[in-house]
Write an enzyme that holds these catalytic residues in place. Structure first.
Site, short mmCIF file in Angstrom:
data_model
loop_
_atom_site.label_atom_id
_atom_site.label_comp_id
_atom_site.label_asym_id
_atom_site.label_seq_id
_atom_site.Cartn_x
_atom_site.Cartn_y
_atom_site.Cartn_z
N MET A 14 53.30 37.14 27.88
CA MET A 14 52.47 36.66 26.77
C MET A 14 52.36 38.19 25.93
O MET A 14 52.55 39.05 25.74
CB MET A 14 51.47 37.80 27.81
CG MET A 14 50.66 37.08 29.18
SD MET A 14 49.75 38.48 30.74
CE MET A 14 50.75 39.11 31.19
N ASP B 276 41.29 30.75 36.24
CA ASP B 276 41.57 31.60 34.68
C ASP B 276 41.71 30.24 34.17
O ASP B 276 41.81 28.98 34.30
CB ASP B 276 43.10 31.86 34.79
CG ASP B 276 42.31 32.94 35.43
OD1 ASP B 276 41.14 33.62 35.41
OD2 ASP B 276 43.26 33.68 35.75
N LYS C 110 39.74 34.35 30.78
CA LYS C 110 40.88 35.52 30.63
C LYS C 110 42.03 34.34 29.96
O LYS C 110 43.21 34.53 29.89
CB LYS C 110 41.61 35.25 32.48
CG LYS C 110 41.15 36.56 32.94
CD LYS C 110 40.20 37.38 32.64
CE LYS C 110 41.13 38.30 33.00
NZ LYS C 110 40.59 39.75 32.62
#
Length: 822
Positions: free
Chosen positions: A496, A356, A378
């Protein structure tokens, strides 16, 4: 000879068509030269009633032509490369490789039925065991039957119903058709004859062709090449890409032991300077096994040899390949030092790593030199692969029998999609392991001096995904219980959540959370770019806007956020907050990483080069005969490490080194020598090959024998100096420095946020220049010494600073001084 060239060819129509292709190219190259085509009948053309394997194999199509070359009756013989024996007769050689046309095989039928649709018992005509085995792999129910004859003869037998289908090389049909459009042939090329059949092209993913298939090769006598004009014509006729392909495939064929009817397949192709090759072999004549390889096109023959060796090693295991294993590995929050011991072991032993955006480049630098690196992306707002594509590639690589590492930022099971990937693997019955990682949920706050739980302040902590749209922001429902979170007295950690921070804060306040609750946002946590913004729940969103905070980041809400100022522990060092890309070999980069980390820098390990040792057969006699030398010279720490690894590998007693004197080019090489228990007897004051050569010449006696253990591409200064002084020496190209082109994407991404790039060798400079060709903006370049800086200038790169002391520590000091000036 250049005034007239006689080309020998078999009498078959396809052979003459192929010879005309070469003749036309010759006329373009040397229009003043007369070209004469001379048909020659071969044994293979006469004995069409027997299989090739029963009366001589490939040589039956070439030996009459080769005899004509040796007799001087012809100057060239044009062959389908797949029909050539792997060894040339004495006095003959390969003059040129002309072209590779369509390389696939085709199944030809009269009814249009595809191979996989054919019913059990369907008879397919082929004279090749290679084709027969691969056909049965795609459709086990079919039967194969021997067939001989030229293309037209075979098609006629199909038309007459002697076979349900036949297999032909696509290049043969296409060349006949193209030639028919340009020439009138005695046989009368009839396009309608070809149109009555159906042609299914077999993809090379499923069906590999014969080695050299569709390539035209020109065989000549070595004596003929003594004519400079003729040799120049051959050079111009040669197509380099096709030559590399043929060299690789013939090398594979020779080393695997294949012939015309041997169950061997091979196909190679080029992408830039890289050559890729797939091959198959059935050692028992029944079970085809496959493997692949890639490397420099210039090493084509070596790659073919290595691929043959790998297949021979596997031929004792004809059973169906068992699937490999997938490790879902947590890479940690960003600081490469926070990966687990088991996670690091997986990275170092993986065949494939699917990674990632948040996985540290330094961790990827620990991958083996031949591991495949697959970027899954990602990154917020820039998904490189869909989740379905990621799962598909994990399955694909595992079914190839490989050890696959899925390297995920943080922990695989905390707000990642590791659970989905694990379920996909379970459904496919592929074994897997979960290797937990240090989660950013608690480690990033810790790096900002925030304990997510603290006695008397917060006895509970909640981890929440920030991807969910907050309730009330648009009327949509939300799975996050903001009312419950607003009432709890613990710590709230939103991962996030930077993009939705304003919505999150508004929802919590609306549900009753005190707007004056301390809040902290940490961007790029645990890395050299870590940035913290402290405010309250009611003001944090606006404060972050003003500070320009961007993902990735973590939002921490609760009384513990107020402890950040008191518990901030990350020391401000000379290079704190600076990102430095390290470009040397793996071993050098690891040592340099430690030096820079101690000064506070975020070191990004990106080894653009790696060391490839010479073959054992070349090193073994040198190492075992080391006792005959009096001086041993090392021009790099890589040479030192390789020498002592080889001493151990070839079981040489260290006591045989007791009489040797050691010379090294500089302190870095001397330190490496000292790590093996030996001190340098000589090191020049100026750390360069020229100084080493001059100084060592004064140290040696006329009876001394010197062994120089160095890189193949290293400076020849030692050689020139020793020769001029009459010193007896042996120069050993012990290793080669290779460019690790897998790192190009990593480099181009890392450059965008880096402050400096360091170089410790000209090889790394050249690799960097190659990987960044066309790039006009890059971080400041720092070189270990003037020789490396000189290579940078040759490559058109601007150097910001050069270390005064040509060592790892000197590089670090140079960065600190540069930072102070700025």
């Amino acid at each position: 000879m250049a005034d007239k060239i006689r080309i020998g060819t078999r009498k078959s129509l396809l052979a003459r068509v192929q010879t005309r292709i070469v003749a036309e190219k010759l006329k373009d190259i040397a229009p003043e030269t007369e070209i004469e085509i001379i048909p020659i009948v071969t044994e293979g053309d006469l004995r069409l009633d027997k299989s090739l394997g029963s009366f001589g194999g490939k040589g039956v199509f070439t030996k009459e032509l080769e005899q004509a070359l040796l007799d001087g009756r012809i100057h060239m013989a044009v062959h389908s490369a797949k029909d050539m024996p792997v060894d040339f007769p004495a006095g003959l050689t390969l003059g040129a490789v002309v072209e590779r046309a369509e390389w696939e095989d085709m199944v030809v039928t009269a009814d249009g039925k595809g191979l996989k649709e054919m019913t059990p018992g369907t008879v397919i005509g082929t004279g090749s065991l290679r084709r027969s085995l691969q056909l049965k792999m795609l459709n086990p129910g079919i039967r194969t039957k021997e067939i001989r004859g030229n293309v037209q003869t075979r098609l006629q037998k199909l038309k007459e119903g002697q076979y349900d289908a036949i297999v032909l090389a696509r290049a043969g049909i296409e060349r006949l058709r193209r030639d028919g459009e340009k020439h009138t042939n005695p046989e009368g090329i009839d396009e309608d004859f070809y149109r009555q059949f159906y042609y299914e092209i077999l993809d090379t993913e499923d069906f590999l062709p014969a080695a050299g298939q569709a390539i035209l090769a020109v065989e000549v006598s070595e004596k003929a090449l003594e004519d400079k004009n003729f040799a120049e014509i051959c050079r111009k006729l040669n197509q380099k890409e096709a030559e590399y392909q043929l060299l690789a495939e013939r090398s594979f064929l020779k080393n695997i032991g294949g012939g015309c009817n041997a169950p061997v397949s091979a196909f190679s192709w080029l992408e830039g300077e890289q050559l890729f090759m797939k091959a198959g072999f059935a050692g028992d004549g029944e079970h085809m096994i496959f493997n692949n390889i890639q490397g420099r096109a210039a090493d084509a023959e070596k790659l073919g040899e290595e691929l043959a060796e790998s297949l021979r090693m596997s031929e004792s295991k004809p059973e169906k390949k068992q699937p490999g294993k997938v490790f879902l590995v947590g890479a940690g929050p960003g600081d490469a030092g926070l990966v687990t011991v088991k996670g690091l072991w997986c990275i170092r032993h993986a065949d494939v790593i699917v990674y990632d955006y948040l996985a540290s480049d330094t961790l990827l630098n620990e991958a083996g030199e031949h591991a495949e690196l697959v970027y899954a992306g990602k990154q917020s707002g820039h998904h490189h692969m869909s989740q379905e594509e990621i799962q598909e590639i994990l399955l694909e690589k595992a079914f190839e029998g490989k050890m696959v590492v899925r390297l995920k930022g943080g922990d695989p099971f905390i707000f990642g999609r590791g659970g989905e990937e694990a379920l996909a693997l379970r459904t496919a019955e592929i074994p897997f392991e979960i290797v937990p990682g240090v989660s950013s949920a608690y480690s990033v706050p810790a790096y900002a001096g925030i304990p997510v739980t603290h006695r008397g302040v917060a006895s509970q902590v909640h981890f929440i995904t920030g991807h969910e749209q907050a309730a009330g922001s648009g009327g949509e429902t939300c799975s996050v219980d903001y009312a419950g979170l607003a009432k709890c007295g613990g710590t709230l950690v939103f991962l996030m959540g930077i993009k939705r921070m304003e919505e999150i804060c508004r929802a919590l306040i609306q549900k009753g959370k005190d707007r004056n609750t301390p809040a902290v946002v940490i961007q790029n946590g645990t890395t050299g770019r870590q940035k913290e913004v402290t405010a309250t729940l009611g003001t944090i969103a606006e404060t972050c806007k003003k500070a320009g905070i961007q993902p990735p980041g973590i939002l921490v809400i609760g009384e513990v956020a107020g402890l950040s100022e008191k518990l901030r522990w990350r020391q401000q060092l000379p290079l704190s907050g600076k990102r430095v890309i390290l470009t040397g070999t793996g071993d050098l980069v690891r040592r340099q990483h430690q030096s820079l980390s101690e000064k506070g820098a975020e070191a990004i390990d990106l080894s653009l080069i790696y060391i490839e040792a010479a073959a054992d057969k070349e090193l073994r006699p040198v190492i075992q005969g080391v006792g005959s030398f009096s001086w041993l010279v090392f021009t790099s720490s890589n040479g030192v490490a390789l020498f002592f690894e080889s001493v151990k590998k070839f079981d040489v007693d260290y006591r045989r080194l007791a009489h040797l004197k050691f010379a090294v080019v500089g302190p870095g090489t001397g330190d490496m020598l000292r790590s093996y228990g030996f001190r340098a007897d000589y090191m020049p004051e100026r750390y360069a090959s020229e100084s080493l050569a001059q100084g060592l010449a004064e140290q040696t006696a006329s009876s001394d024998r010197v062994l120089v253990f160095r890189a193949e591409e290293g400076s020849k200064s030692l050689n020139h100096c020793f020769e001029s002084k009459g010193i007896h020496y042996k120069d050993v190209a012990a290793y080669t420095t290779r460019v690790d082109r897998r790192k190009q994407d990593l480099l181009l991404r890392a450059i965008k946020d880096a402050d400096y790039i360091t170089f410790a060798s000209g090889s790394a400079i050249r690799a960097f220049a190659e990987m960044t060709e066309g790039l006009t903006e890059y971080p400041k370049l720092i070189c270990i010494g003037p020789v490396t800086a000189g290579e940078a200038e040759k490559a058109g790169l601007s150097v910001a600073a050069t270390a005064e002391k040509y060592t790892i520590e000197g590089l670090t000091d140079c960065l600190c001084q540069l930072q102070n000036r700025e």
